[in-house]
Write an enzyme that holds these catalytic residues in place. Structure first.
Site, PDB file in Angstrom:
ATOM      1  N   ASP A   1       0.807  -1.273  -0.195  1.00 31.83           N
ATOM      2  CA  ASP A   1       0.232  -0.246  -0.215  1.00 31.83           C
ATOM      3  C   ASP A   1       1.075   0.851  -0.145  1.00 31.83           C
ATOM      4  O   ASP A   1       1.572   1.198   1.131  1.00 31.83           O
ATOM      5  CB  ASP A   1      -0.779   0.339   0.982  1.00 31.83           C
TER       6      ASP A   1
ATOM      7  N   ASN B   1       3.806   5.422 -10.232  1.00 29.25           N
ATOM      8  CA  ASN B   1       1.819   5.429 -10.874  1.00 29.25           C
ATOM      9  C   ASN B   1       1.021   5.444 -10.749  1.00 29.25           C
ATOM     10  O   ASN B   1      -0.236   5.067 -10.629  1.00 29.25           O
ATOM     11  CB  ASN B   1       2.059   4.230 -11.986  1.00 29.25           C
TER      12      ASN B   1
ATOM     13  N   SER C   1       0.937  12.260 -13.781  1.00 28.55           N
ATOM     14  CA  SER C   1       0.362  12.712 -13.386  1.00 28.55           C
ATOM     15  C   SER C   1      -0.872  12.855 -14.394  1.00 28.55           C
ATOM     16  O   SER C   1      -1.352  11.580 -13.763  1.00 28.55           O
ATOM     17  CB  SER C   1       0.566  14.595 -13.970  1.00 28.55           C
ATOM     18  N   SER C   2      -1.757  13.794 -14.770  1.00 29.37           N
ATOM     19  CA  SER C   2      -3.090  13.536 -15.893  1.00 29.37           C
ATOM     20  C   SER C   2      -3.339  14.871 -16.181  1.00 29.37           C
ATOM     21  O   SER C   2      -2.306  15.596 -15.379  1.00 29.37           O
ATOM     22  CB  SER C   2      -4.149  13.448 -14.612  1.00 29.37           C
TER      23      SER C   2
ATOM     24  N   TYR D   1      -8.274  16.108  -6.607  1.00 33.31           N
ATOM     25  CA  TYR D   1      -7.522  15.092  -7.964  1.00 33.31           C
ATOM     26  C   TYR D   1      -7.075  15.554  -8.561  1.00 33.31           C
ATOM     27  O   TYR D   1      -5.625  15.608  -8.720  1.00 33.31           O
ATOM     28  CB  TYR D   1      -8.664  13.943  -8.986  1.00 33.31           C
TER      29      TYR D   1
ATOM     30  N   LYS E   1      -2.436  16.010  -8.973  1.00 41.99           N
ATOM     31  CA  LYS E   1      -2.007  16.257 -10.038  1.00 41.99           C
ATOM     32  C   LYS E   1      -1.086  17.297 -10.485  1.00 41.99           C
ATOM     33  O   LYS E   1      -0.492  16.696 -11.463  1.00 41.99           O
ATOM     34  CB  LYS E   1      -3.103  15.637 -11.163  1.00 41.99           C
TER      35      LYS E   1
END
Length: 248
Positions: free
Chosen positions: A59, A86, A133-134, A147, A151
């Protein structure tokens, strides 16, 4: 193109599914040694058996467990050259729980991963850090505020690492995927559980589809590899033209 990965040692968090799994498979195919971690015993066992990689059930929000995996991996592989962060909590709700999950998992797992691996990265001739990231960190979208905020913070963190570590020859970059669909992933879950949201999200993709994990993993592996030796402090957006902001 020779990515010059043969013999290098790589860590991947969340390496049992999706983008992380495809990164592991690509690295193995290029001749690298790989260690993965994930939360599910069956998933870790399946990937280690299939790819012949080192793996552990971790975890990543647990500092001690994460640091132990990094140290054990370094011993098993006789070093660390590449770090790929990731894992995401995928906390997209608009509440305090999402902020806590995003901080502990998305943000602090990357910070602790880098810090724990640093003694081996400093000894490497091909050291690189790549954090996933995103596009949600690049512009406001339908995900929750926590979120996207974390990111975006990962991009800022990696940029700072790149500047600080450049004199030591350690590179740091981020990759920001757009919507990525794979079996067992968040978008498959949304497709069955919230088809209206899925249809809305799919319609936003100019290519008429979402990315595959392979398409994202190729970008991750390239920027992590010695073939990209002068790339540092970059945020590579792989989104099929989903986002509209100009990245200057």
């Amino acid at each position: 193109m020779d990515l010059k990965l043969r013999g290098l040692k790589a860590l991947i968090t969340g390496g049992s599914k999706g983008i992380g799994y495809r990164c592991a498979a690509a690295l193995v195919a290029e001749g690298a040694q790989v260690s993965i971690c994930a939360r599910t015993v069956a998933d870790v066992d399946a990937v280690t058996a299939e790819l012949g990689v080192y793996g552990a059930v971790v975890d990543v929000s647990n500092k001690d467990a994460l640091e132990s995996w990094v140290a054990d991996s370094a011993v098993a592989m006789s070093g660390i050259d590449i770090v790929i962060g990731n894992v995401s909590a995928l906390a997209v709700s608009d509440d305090e729980a999402a902020w806590e999950a995003g901080f502990n998992t998305d943000m602090m797992h990357c910070v602790r991963l880098v810090n724990a691996a640093m003694p081996w990265l400093e000894a490497s001739d091909a050291a690189s850090i790549t954090l996933v990231s995103s596009v949600s960190g690049r512009e406001i979208d339908f995900t929750g505020p926590a979120y996207g905020a974390f990111k975006a913070a990962l991009v800022h963190y990696a940029q700072g690492l790149a500047y600080k570590l450049a004199p030591q020859g350690i590179r740091a970059n981020t990759v920001s995927p757009g919507n990525t669909y794979f079996k067992g992933g968040i978008w498959e879950s949304i497709e069955t559980g919230n088809p209206e949201l899925f249809a809305t999200a799919l319609a936003m993709n100019p290519m008429g589809r979402m990315a595959t994990p392979d398409e994202i993993a190729r970008g991750v592996i390239f920027v992590a590899s010695p073939a990209s030796s002068f790339t540092s402090g970059t945020n590579l957006v792989i989104d099929g033209a989903l986002t509209k902001g100009v990245q200057l």
